[in-house]
Enzyme design. Structure first.
Site, PDB file in Angstrom:
ATOM      1  N   GLU A  51     -16.431  20.055  21.080  1.00  0.00           N
ATOM      2  CA  GLU A  51     -16.399  18.752  20.411  1.00  0.00           C
ATOM      3  C   GLU A  51     -17.481  17.866  21.008  1.00  0.00           C
ATOM      4  OE1 GLU A  51     -16.139  15.596  18.396  1.00  0.00           O
ATOM      5  OE2 GLU A  51     -14.779  17.209  17.803  1.00  0.00           O
ATOM      6  N   CYS A  74       0.862  -1.184   0.000  1.00  0.00           N
ATOM      7  CA  CYS A  74       0.000   0.000   0.000  1.00  0.00           C
ATOM      8  C   CYS A  74       0.898   1.233   0.000  1.00  0.00           C
ATOM      9  CB  CYS A  74      -0.917   0.009   1.226  1.00  0.00           C
ATOM     10  SG  CYS A  74      -2.004   1.455   1.310  1.00  0.00           S
ATOM     11  N   GLN A 107      -6.364  14.903  11.263  1.00  0.00           N
ATOM     12  CA  GLN A 107      -6.137  15.182   9.844  1.00  0.00           C
ATOM     13  C   GLN A 107      -5.271  14.090   9.224  1.00  0.00           C
ATOM     14  OE1 GLN A 107      -7.336  17.228   7.719  1.00  0.00           O
ATOM     15  NE2 GLN A 107      -8.318  18.854   8.924  1.00  0.00           N
ATOM     16  N   TYR A 139     -16.078  21.904  16.389  1.00  0.00           N
ATOM     17  CA  TYR A 139     -15.701  20.572  15.914  1.00  0.00           C
ATOM     18  C   TYR A 139     -14.190  20.388  16.132  1.00  0.00           C
ATOM     19  CZ  TYR A 139     -20.049  21.615  13.398  1.00  0.00           C
ATOM     20  OH  TYR A 139     -21.324  22.024  13.060  1.00  0.00           O
ATOM     21  N   CYS A 163     -13.568  19.595   4.279  1.00  0.00           N
ATOM     22  CA  CYS A 163     -13.087  18.483   3.466  1.00  0.00           C
ATOM     23  C   CYS A 163     -14.082  18.134   2.363  1.00  0.00           C
ATOM     24  CB  CYS A 163     -12.817  17.251   4.341  1.00  0.00           C
ATOM     25  SG  CYS A 163     -14.271  16.626   5.203  1.00  0.00           S
ATOM     26  N   ASP A 180     -14.308  23.307  11.700  1.00  0.00           N
ATOM     27  CA  ASP A 180     -13.748  22.208  10.907  1.00  0.00           C
ATOM     28  C   ASP A 180     -14.712  21.031  10.992  1.00  0.00           C
ATOM     29  OD1 ASP A 180     -12.200  20.444   9.509  1.00  0.00           O
ATOM     30  OD2 ASP A 180     -10.575  20.332  10.971  1.00  0.00           O
TER      31      ASP A 180
END
Length: 334
Positions: free
Chosen positions: A219, A46, A168, A198, A292, A265
């Site tokens: 969170e 991988c 991340q 977040y 994202c 985020d």
């Protein structure tokens, strides 16, 4: 007019991920084929993580087979071992986890842990239970061997992460993204108070802490919020406060003007109309939005456009070889 910058390219399009989740099913070890939940692309190597990290995960699966731990069959919902998860730090320390269904294999799992911890770089092995019909590579912690958490270096801070906590995924671009968030937060007017929405385990909050008056890290996942508090204390960030609470509920409890800057985020689902409405009401002097998912980012920018103008938009190639991109939008009041 907003300033649109080119993408920040990843310095290395290979061995960039901090987490990989490998499926164990039908005597195969690998990844699910796109759009075919029951078809496995069997892997012997991988390129998304360093070779030693893949070798450690593959060795755990091979040892599980030797111990007679049956792979899980998603179609028939039989078997035991569902996933082998590997998390790696920027310094290439490894946390491994086996996600399983329920089964009478305590002795075998202890032997599997011994094999995992014998692999180069492995500091921790976790046994996670997912006994539902849902195909998830996360689970309830049953037991761990070795270290409880994995130390992850991010900027000047070291953060502890667990097997289920978000972090991340591109080690090569993480510091660049964090520096850009810090610059967006601190440029211009005095930034006395920041909401880190977040906030996960405190990655952004700790990067901002030396440069602002106070950071409230909000969170909803209890494990992550607890780690954010622990990480703040371990890094000497006395001006970071971790709050275990849903972001929408937290914002609804705040008065207008409660923070100078809001950093968000969110997951791929984005902020959504209700959180956007609360941000408009609280009215921070700047919003820094890390996304994202450009599709939900665009929807949220339209909603926030009632009170904010897009000042800049930056893209980050956090997921090379895929169509996905990370983005950072900076919004100022109209």
């Amino acid at each position: 007019m907003p300033a649109f910058a080119a993408h920040a390219a990843t310095p290395d399009p290979y061995a960039y991920r901090t987490r990989m989740d490998y499926v164990a099913t039908k005597g195969r070890f690998g990844l699910r084929a796109r759009g075919k939940f029951n078809h496995i692309v069997e892997m012997t190597t991988c390129h998304l993580i360093p070779p030693a990290a893949f070798a450690a995960a593959q060795a755990v699966w091979a040892r599980a087979n030797e111990l007679g731990l049956p792979d899980y069959n998603l179609r028939s919902h039989t078997g035991f071992l569902r996933y082998v998860v590997v998390r790696r730090s920027p310094d290439d320390a490894l946390l491994l986890a086996a996600v399983t269904a329920a089964g009478p294999y305590e002795a075998e799992m202890a032997q599997l842990a011994e094999a995992a911890l014998s692999q180069p770089g492995v500091v921790s092995f976790h046994w996670l239970l997912n006994d539902s019909l849902t195909d998830l590579s996360f689970g309830s912690p049953l037991r761990h061997w070795g270290a409880e958490t994995l130390p992850m270096r991010a900027g000047a801070a070291t953060l502890e992460v667990g097997p289920n906590t978000f972090f991340q995924n591109n080690v090569h671009l993480l510091d660049r993204l964090l520096d850009d968030v810090r610059e967006a937060v601190t440029s211009g007017a005095q930034r006395s108070s920041v909401f880190d929405l977040y906030g996960g385990v405190g990655t952004i909050a700790l990067h901002l802490a030396p440069h602002v008056g106070e950071v409230v890290c909000v969170e909803s996942v209890g494990e992550s919020a607890e780690l954010a508090g622990r990480n703040s204390a371990a890094n000497g960030a006395g001006n970071v406060r971790a709050v275990a609470m849903d972001v929408l509920a937290y914002l609804r409890a705040q008065p207008a003007g409660a923070c100078a800057v809001a950093v968000a985020d969110p997951p791929r689902t984005g902020l959504g109309p209700e959180v956007c409405a609360e941000l408009l009401r609280v009215a921070p002097a700047r919003i820094v939005y890390v996304s994202c998912n450009p599709l939900t980012l665009a929807e949220d920018l339209r909603a926030l456009g009632a009170g904010y103008a897009l000042r800049s938009l930056m893209g980050y190639d956090m997921f090379p070889h895929t169509p996905h991109v990370e983005a950072m939008a900076v919004l100022d009041p109209r």
